[in-house]
Design a protein around this motif. Structure first.
Motif, PDB file in Angstrom:
ATOM      1  N   GLY A 101      12.896  78.682  54.171  1.00  0.00           N
ATOM      2  CA  GLY A 101      12.842  77.481  54.999  1.00  0.00           C
ATOM      3  C   GLY A 101      12.780  76.169  54.255  1.00  0.00           C
ATOM      4  O   GLY A 101      12.813  75.109  54.880  1.00  0.00           O
TER       5      GLY A 101
ATOM      6  N   SER B 237      11.060  66.587  58.614  1.00  0.00           N
ATOM      7  CA  SER B 237      10.283  67.790  58.898  1.00  0.00           C
ATOM      8  C   SER B 237      10.992  69.025  58.358  1.00  0.00           C
ATOM      9  O   SER B 237      12.215  69.056  58.252  1.00  0.00           O
ATOM     10  CB  SER B 237      10.092  67.954  60.411  1.00  0.00           C
TER      11      SER B 237
ATOM     12  N   ARG C 287      10.227  73.556  58.468  1.00  0.00           N
ATOM     13  CA  ARG C 287       9.381  74.679  58.887  1.00  0.00           C
ATOM     14  C   ARG C 287       9.592  75.833  57.923  1.00  0.00           C
ATOM     15  O   ARG C 287      10.696  76.361  57.808  1.00  0.00           O
ATOM     16  CB  ARG C 287       9.713  75.125  60.298  1.00  0.00           C
TER      17      ARG C 287
ATOM     18  N   SER D  73       8.702  79.677  56.523  1.00  0.00           N
ATOM     19  CA  SER D  73       8.319  80.995  57.022  1.00  0.00           C
ATOM     20  C   SER D  73       7.988  81.896  55.846  1.00  0.00           C
ATOM     21  O   SER D  73       8.568  81.764  54.767  1.00  0.00           O
ATOM     22  CB  SER D  73       9.451  81.622  57.831  1.00  0.00           C
TER      23      SER D  73
ATOM     24  N   THR E 144       1.028  72.045  60.017  1.00  0.00           N
ATOM     25  CA  THR E 144       0.396  73.008  60.917  1.00  0.00           C
ATOM     26  C   THR E 144       0.741  74.412  60.470  1.00  0.00           C
ATOM     27  O   THR E 144       1.923  74.764  60.377  1.00  0.00           O
ATOM     28  CB  THR E 144       0.853  72.803  62.367  1.00  0.00           C
TER      29      THR E 144
ATOM     30  N   TYR F 230       3.708  80.803  59.215  1.00  0.00           N
ATOM     31  CA  TYR F 230       4.586  79.630  59.238  1.00  0.00           C
ATOM     32  C   TYR F 230       3.844  78.396  58.748  1.00  0.00           C
ATOM     33  O   TYR F 230       2.613  78.317  58.814  1.00  0.00           O
ATOM     34  CB  TYR F 230       5.082  79.365  60.657  1.00  0.00           C
TER      35      TYR F 230
ATOM     36  N   GLN G 240       4.596  74.405  59.567  1.00  0.00           N
ATOM     37  CA  GLN G 240       5.363  73.277  60.106  1.00  0.00           C
ATOM     38  C   GLN G 240       4.927  72.028  59.369  1.00  0.00           C
ATOM     39  O   GLN G 240       3.738  71.672  59.381  1.00  0.00           O
ATOM     40  CB  GLN G 240       5.111  73.129  61.608  1.00  0.00           C
TER      41      GLN G 240
ATOM     42  N   ASN H 136       5.515  68.025  58.992  1.00  0.00           N
ATOM     43  CA  ASN H 136       6.049  66.800  59.578  1.00  0.00           C
ATOM     44  C   ASN H 136       5.661  65.598  58.724  1.00  0.00           C
ATOM     45  O   ASN H 136       4.761  65.688  57.890  1.00  0.00           O
ATOM     46  CB  ASN H 136       5.515  66.614  60.990  1.00  0.00           C
TER      47      ASN H 136
END
Length: 116
Positions: A8, A17, A19, A21, A68, A79, A81, A83
């Protein structure tokens, strides 16, 4: 032996951003606290986010409010995330258990590059 495969990462402009994995092998994944670590060139590998088996998350101050961490135990996947990315977030990102097992086994990581 647990195997970890991160994916990712990529190149993104500041403010963007991504994400990430991480898929882990092994049926006992759901019992472990998992974390995302990062290592910038010339620096040590640091834990930036942690999630326990029940889903409680913790973050270092530098990513709090921007990153997150989450997990899907049915998929053995954790995961991240990310941003509002900053150039200082540029690093290779790894996932692993928290604490890391002895001897430590790491995946290949995924490169995140944030341009200014």
């Amino acid at each position: 032996q647990v195997q970890l495969v991160e994916s990712g990462g990529g190149l993104v402009q500041a403010g963007g951003s991504l994400r990430l994995s991480c898929r882990a092998s092994g049926s006992i994944f759901k019992f472990y606290a998992m974390g995302w670590y990062r290592q910038a060139p010339g620096k040590q590998r640091d834990l930036v986010a942690r999630i326990d088996s029940g889903g409680l998350a913790n973050y270092v101050d530098s990513v709090k409010g921007r990153f997150t961490i989450s997990r899907d135990n049915s998929k053995n996947t954790v995961y991240l995330q990310m941003n509002s990315l900053k150039p200082d977030d540029t690093a290779v990102y790894f996932c692993n258990s928290v604490p890391v097992a002895t001897p430590p086994r790491w995946g290949q990581g995924t490169q995140v590059t944030v341009s200014s």
